[in-house]
Design a protein around this motif. Structure first.
Motif, PDB file in Angstrom:
ATOM      1  N   MET A   1     -40.050   1.010  13.995  1.00  0.00           N
ATOM      2  CA  MET A   1     -38.812   0.871  13.124  1.00  0.00           C
ATOM      3  C   MET A   1     -37.505   0.998  13.739  1.00  0.00           C
ATOM      4  SD  MET A   1     -38.811   2.894   9.465  1.00  0.00           S
ATOM      5  CE  MET A   1     -37.060   3.325   9.032  1.00  0.00           C
ATOM      6  N   PRO A   2     -36.473  -0.121  13.373  1.00  0.00           N
ATOM      7  CA  PRO A   2     -35.126  -0.032  13.998  1.00  0.00           C
ATOM      8  C   PRO A   2     -34.496   1.360  13.656  1.00  0.00           C
ATOM      9  CG  PRO A   2     -35.493  -2.091  12.614  1.00  0.00           C
ATOM     10  CD  PRO A   2     -36.657  -1.125  12.417  1.00  0.00           C
ATOM     11  N   LEU A   3     -33.689   1.899  14.518  1.00  0.00           N
ATOM     12  CA  LEU A   3     -32.990   3.067  14.331  1.00  0.00           C
ATOM     13  C   LEU A   3     -31.736   2.898  13.327  1.00  0.00           C
ATOM     14  CD1 LEU A   3     -32.064   4.025  17.983  1.00  0.00           C
ATOM     15  CD2 LEU A   3     -33.677   5.003  16.590  1.00  0.00           C
ATOM     16  N   ASP A   4     -31.697   4.046  12.677  1.00  0.00           N
ATOM     17  CA  ASP A   4     -30.321   3.800  11.576  1.00  0.00           C
ATOM     18  C   ASP A   4     -29.012   3.703  12.605  1.00  0.00           C
ATOM     19  OD1 ASP A   4     -29.162   4.488   8.997  1.00  0.00           O
ATOM     20  OD2 ASP A   4     -28.374   5.777  10.065  1.00  0.00           O
ATOM     21  N   VAL A   5     -28.020   3.327  11.809  1.00  0.00           N
ATOM     22  CA  VAL A   5     -26.690   3.125  12.720  1.00  0.00           C
ATOM     23  C   VAL A   5     -26.287   4.512  13.272  1.00  0.00           C
ATOM     24  CG1 VAL A   5     -25.239   3.205  10.794  1.00  0.00           C
ATOM     25  CG2 VAL A   5     -24.476   1.937  12.502  1.00  0.00           C
ATOM     26  N   CYS A   6     -26.372   5.529  12.556  1.00  0.00           N
ATOM     27  CA  CYS A   6     -26.155   6.858  12.933  1.00  0.00           C
ATOM     28  C   CYS A   6     -26.828   7.485  14.225  1.00  0.00           C
ATOM     29  CB  CYS A   6     -26.233   7.934  11.840  1.00  0.00           C
ATOM     30  SG  CYS A   6     -24.987   7.512  10.605  1.00  0.00           S
ATOM     31  N   GLN A   7     -27.975   6.635  14.561  1.00  0.00           N
ATOM     32  CA  GLN A   7     -28.992   7.229  15.677  1.00  0.00           C
ATOM     33  C   GLN A   7     -28.803   6.203  16.837  1.00  0.00           C
ATOM     34  OE1 GLN A   7     -32.133   6.588  13.170  1.00  0.00           O
ATOM     35  NE2 GLN A   7     -32.797   8.645  13.514  1.00  0.00           N
ATOM     36  N   LEU A   8     -27.951   5.179  16.555  1.00  0.00           N
ATOM     37  CA  LEU A   8     -27.832   4.270  17.541  1.00  0.00           C
ATOM     38  C   LEU A   8     -27.043   4.864  18.971  1.00  0.00           C
ATOM     39  CD1 LEU A   8     -27.831   1.157  18.050  1.00  0.00           C
ATOM     40  CD2 LEU A   8     -25.615   1.011  17.079  1.00  0.00           C
ATOM     41  N   PRO A   9     -27.627   4.678  20.170  1.00  0.00           N
ATOM     42  CA  PRO A   9     -26.949   5.113  21.276  1.00  0.00           C
ATOM     43  C   PRO A   9     -25.477   4.734  21.381  1.00  0.00           C
ATOM     44  CG  PRO A   9     -29.161   4.385  21.781  1.00  0.00           C
ATOM     45  CD  PRO A   9     -28.647   3.869  20.502  1.00  0.00           C
ATOM     46  N   LEU A  10     -24.581   5.354  21.664  1.00  0.00           N
ATOM     47  CA  LEU A  10     -23.091   5.013  22.105  1.00  0.00           C
ATOM     48  C   LEU A  10     -23.078   4.923  23.468  1.00  0.00           C
ATOM     49  CD1 LEU A  10     -21.371   6.780  19.273  1.00  0.00           C
ATOM     50  CD2 LEU A  10     -22.185   4.376  19.021  1.00  0.00           C
ATOM     51  N   VAL A  11     -23.058   3.692  24.092  1.00  0.00           N
ATOM     52  CA  VAL A  11     -23.179   3.704  25.469  1.00  0.00           C
ATOM     53  C   VAL A  11     -21.936   2.899  26.154  1.00  0.00           C
ATOM     54  CG1 VAL A  11     -25.682   3.795  25.664  1.00  0.00           C
ATOM     55  CG2 VAL A  11     -24.758   1.730  25.702  1.00  0.00           C
ATOM     56  N   GLY A  12     -21.124   2.370  25.264  1.00  0.00           N
ATOM     57  CA  GLY A  12     -20.094   1.312  25.621  1.00  0.00           C
ATOM     58  C   GLY A  12     -18.840   2.030  26.539  1.00  0.00           C
ATOM     59  N   GLY A  13     -18.709   3.396  25.929  1.00  0.00           N
ATOM     60  CA  GLY A  13     -17.409   4.049  26.778  1.00  0.00           C
ATOM     61  C   GLY A  13     -16.198   3.834  25.769  1.00  0.00           C
ATOM     62  N   HIS A  14     -16.330   2.895  24.795  1.00  0.00           N
ATOM     63  CA  HIS A  14     -14.998   2.660  24.112  1.00  0.00           C
ATOM     64  C   HIS A  14     -15.587   2.171  22.737  1.00  0.00           C
ATOM     65  CE1 HIS A  14     -11.693   0.432  22.683  1.00  0.00           C
ATOM     66  NE2 HIS A  14     -10.935   1.197  23.783  1.00  0.00           N
ATOM     67  N   PRO A  15     -15.098   2.377  21.665  1.00  0.00           N
ATOM     68  CA  PRO A  15     -15.578   2.320  20.320  1.00  0.00           C
ATOM     69  C   PRO A  15     -15.976   0.482  20.202  1.00  0.00           C
ATOM     70  CG  PRO A  15     -13.943   3.774  20.054  1.00  0.00           C
ATOM     71  CD  PRO A  15     -13.815   3.311  21.366  1.00  0.00           C
ATOM     72  N   ALA A  16     -14.892  -0.329  20.952  1.00  0.00           N
ATOM     73  CA  ALA A  16     -14.968  -1.792  20.816  1.00  0.00           C
ATOM     74  C   ALA A  16     -16.241  -2.220  21.529  1.00  0.00           C
ATOM     75  CB  ALA A  16     -13.625  -2.403  21.488  1.00  0.00           C
ATOM     76  N   LEU A  17     -16.564  -1.703  22.590  1.00  0.00           N
ATOM     77  CA  LEU A  17     -17.720  -2.177  23.251  1.00  0.00           C
ATOM     78  C   LEU A  17     -19.088  -1.613  22.399  1.00  0.00           C
ATOM     79  CD1 LEU A  17     -17.045  -1.782  27.125  1.00  0.00           C
ATOM     80  CD2 LEU A  17     -16.830  -3.712  25.520  1.00  0.00           C
ATOM     81  N   ASP A  18     -18.889  -0.372  21.927  1.00  0.00           N
ATOM     82  CA  ASP A  18     -19.892   0.057  20.941  1.00  0.00           C
ATOM     83  C   ASP A  18     -20.221  -0.949  19.830  1.00  0.00           C
ATOM     84  OD1 ASP A  18     -20.947   2.232  22.418  1.00  0.00           O
ATOM     85  OD2 ASP A  18     -19.370   3.460  21.933  1.00  0.00           O
ATOM     86  N   LEU A  19     -19.000  -1.434  19.275  1.00  0.00           N
ATOM     87  CA  LEU A  19     -19.183  -2.419  18.228  1.00  0.00           C
ATOM     88  C   LEU A  19     -20.005  -3.790  18.566  1.00  0.00           C
ATOM     89  CD1 LEU A  19     -18.385  -3.499  15.408  1.00  0.00           C
ATOM     90  CD2 LEU A  19     -16.448  -4.620  16.774  1.00  0.00           C
ATOM     91  N   VAL A  20     -19.835  -4.162  19.909  1.00  0.00           N
ATOM     92  CA  VAL A  20     -20.711  -5.179  20.495  1.00  0.00           C
ATOM     93  C   VAL A  20     -21.998  -4.904  20.520  1.00  0.00           C
ATOM     94  CG1 VAL A  20     -21.082  -6.458  22.607  1.00  0.00           C
ATOM     95  CG2 VAL A  20     -18.755  -6.365  21.783  1.00  0.00           C
ATOM     96  N   ASN A  21     -22.169  -3.705  20.846  1.00  0.00           N
ATOM     97  CA  ASN A  21     -23.785  -3.201  20.800  1.00  0.00           C
ATOM     98  C   ASN A  21     -24.345  -2.890  19.420  1.00  0.00           C
ATOM     99  OD1 ASN A  21     -23.276  -3.341  23.295  1.00  0.00           O
ATOM    100  ND2 ASN A  21     -22.872  -1.301  23.867  1.00  0.00           N
ATOM    101  N   THR A  22     -23.715  -3.013  18.344  1.00  0.00           N
ATOM    102  CA  THR A  22     -24.555  -2.956  17.087  1.00  0.00           C
ATOM    103  C   THR A  22     -25.274  -4.060  16.678  1.00  0.00           C
ATOM    104  OG1 THR A  22     -22.406  -3.965  15.876  1.00  0.00           O
ATOM    105  CG2 THR A  22     -22.313  -1.408  16.105  1.00  0.00           C
ATOM    106  N   LEU A  23     -25.469  -4.971  17.795  1.00  0.00           N
ATOM    107  CA  LEU A  23     -26.282  -6.085  17.379  1.00  0.00           C
ATOM    108  C   LEU A  23     -27.266  -6.216  18.501  1.00  0.00           C
ATOM    109  CD1 LEU A  23     -26.891  -8.525  15.665  1.00  0.00           C
ATOM    110  CD2 LEU A  23     -25.527 -10.082  17.198  1.00  0.00           C
ATOM    111  N   GLU A  24     -28.536  -6.447  18.193  1.00  0.00           N
ATOM    112  CA  GLU A  24     -29.397  -6.416  19.323  1.00  0.00           C
ATOM    113  C   GLU A  24     -29.092  -7.695  20.377  1.00  0.00           C
ATOM    114  OE1 GLU A  24     -34.460  -6.254  19.358  1.00  0.00           O
ATOM    115  OE2 GLU A  24     -33.393  -7.198  17.639  1.00  0.00           O
TER     116      GLU A  24
END
Ligand SMILES: [Zn+2]
Length: 232
Positions: free
Chosen positions: A1-24
Motif C-alpha cells: 500500500m502506498p505511503l500517505d503523503v505525511c510519511q513520504l520521505p523528504l530527501v530533496g534538501g529543498h521543498p521544491a525538490l521534495d515537490l518533484v518527489n511527490t510523484l513516483e
C-alpha cells in the motif's frame, strides 16, 4: 500500500525538490501503468504543503475554508501545483549532465532532459510566477532590523500554488544547480531528485538506507549467483 503523503520521505534538501518527489518517478510508463501521485487530492496537497513548512497551520485553515467554499478553485489550485511540479522536473532534468547515464530518455519517456521541453517549461513557470507576483504584497516588518519583504499568497484559494512558485523560483535562482542529482534509474534507483550537500559532492542515492542498499543487496545476490554458476 502506498505511503500517505505525511510519511513520504523528504530527501530533496529543498521543498521544491521534495515537490518533484511527490510523484513516483521510477517506473517507465508502459501498459497504462500510472505512477503513484502522493498529491492525490486537495487535502493531501494541503497536508504536504504544511508539512514542508510552505504554509502555516493558520494559513492552511484559511485555505481549507476557501477551498470548501469553492471546489472549482480548489481543483484549480491542485492542477496548478501538479503542472508546476512537472515543469520544474523538466527544467531540473535539463540541468543534470547526462541524467542517468544517457538512459533518461528511454526510462522517462520523450522530452526528459530535453532543452526545448525545459524552455517551454520555463515559459510555463514564468507565467505562474507572474500570476503569483500579481497577488503578492510588499510588507514592512518593523523588527530589529526592520525589513521589507515580498509576501506571496494574499488570495487564500491560490496561496498554496503561489507559495510553491516562490519556492520553485528560490531553488532555480539561488541554489547551486550543479548539486542537483537524480537517484540513478539505470542502476535501480528511484529517479527522485535531491540536492547533494555532501562536502565532496559524491552522494548518489536519494536514501542510502533505501535505494542504495536495495541495489547493493541485489548486486550481491547477482554476484553470488554468477559465482555459483561459475563453479558448476
Ligand atoms: Zn532513490
Amino acid at each position: 500500500m502506498p505511503l500517505d503523503v505525511c510519511q513520504l520521505p523528504l530527501v530533496g534538501g529543498h521543498p521544491a525538490l521534495d515537490l518533484v518527489n511527490t510523484l513516483e518517478r521510477g517506473a517507465p510508463p508502459v501498459d497504462g501503468y500510472q505512477p503513484h501521485d502522493f498529491l492525490s487530492d486537495t487535502s493531501a496537497l494541503l497536508r504536504w504543503t504544511t508539512r514542508v513548512g510552505l504554509v502555516s497551520d493558520a494559513e492552511a485553515d484559511r485555505v481549507g475554508r476557501a477551498w470548501r467554499d469553492d471546489p472549482g478553485a480548489a481543483h484549480a489550485g491542485l492542477t496548478a501545483v501538479r503542472n508546476i511540479r512537472e515543469e520544474l522536473h523538466l527544467v531540473l532534468l535539463a540541468t543534470i549532465p547526462d541524467a542517468d547515464g544517457g538512459a533518461a530518455g528511454a526510462q522517462g519517456g520523450p522530452g526528459w532532459g530535453d532543452p526545448i521541453a525545459a524552455g517551454a517549461a520555463l515559459v510555463g513557470l514564468q507565467e505562474r510566477w507572474s500570476g503569483a507576483a500579481a497577488r503578492a504584497t510588499l510588507v514592512l516588518d518593523r523588527g530589529d532590523p526592520p525589513e521589507v519583504r515580498l509576501a506571496y499568497g494574499s488570495v487564500a484559494a491560490m496561496l498554496v500554488a503561489d507559495r510553491i512558485v516562490e519556492s520553485v523560483l528560490d531553488v532555480l535562482l539561488t541554489t547551486d544547480l550543479t548539486r542537483v542529482r537524480r537517484c540513478p534509474l539505470a542502476e535501480g534507483g528511484c529517479g527522485w531528485l535531491f540536492l547533494d550537500q555532501s562536502r565532496n559532492g559524491s552522494r548518489r542515492w536519494c536514501r542510502m538506507a533505501d535505494c542504495g542498499s536495495t541495489v547493493k543487496s541485489r548486486r550481491l545476490t547477482e554476484r553470488r549467483r554468477a559465482a555459483r554458476a561459475g563453479t558448476r
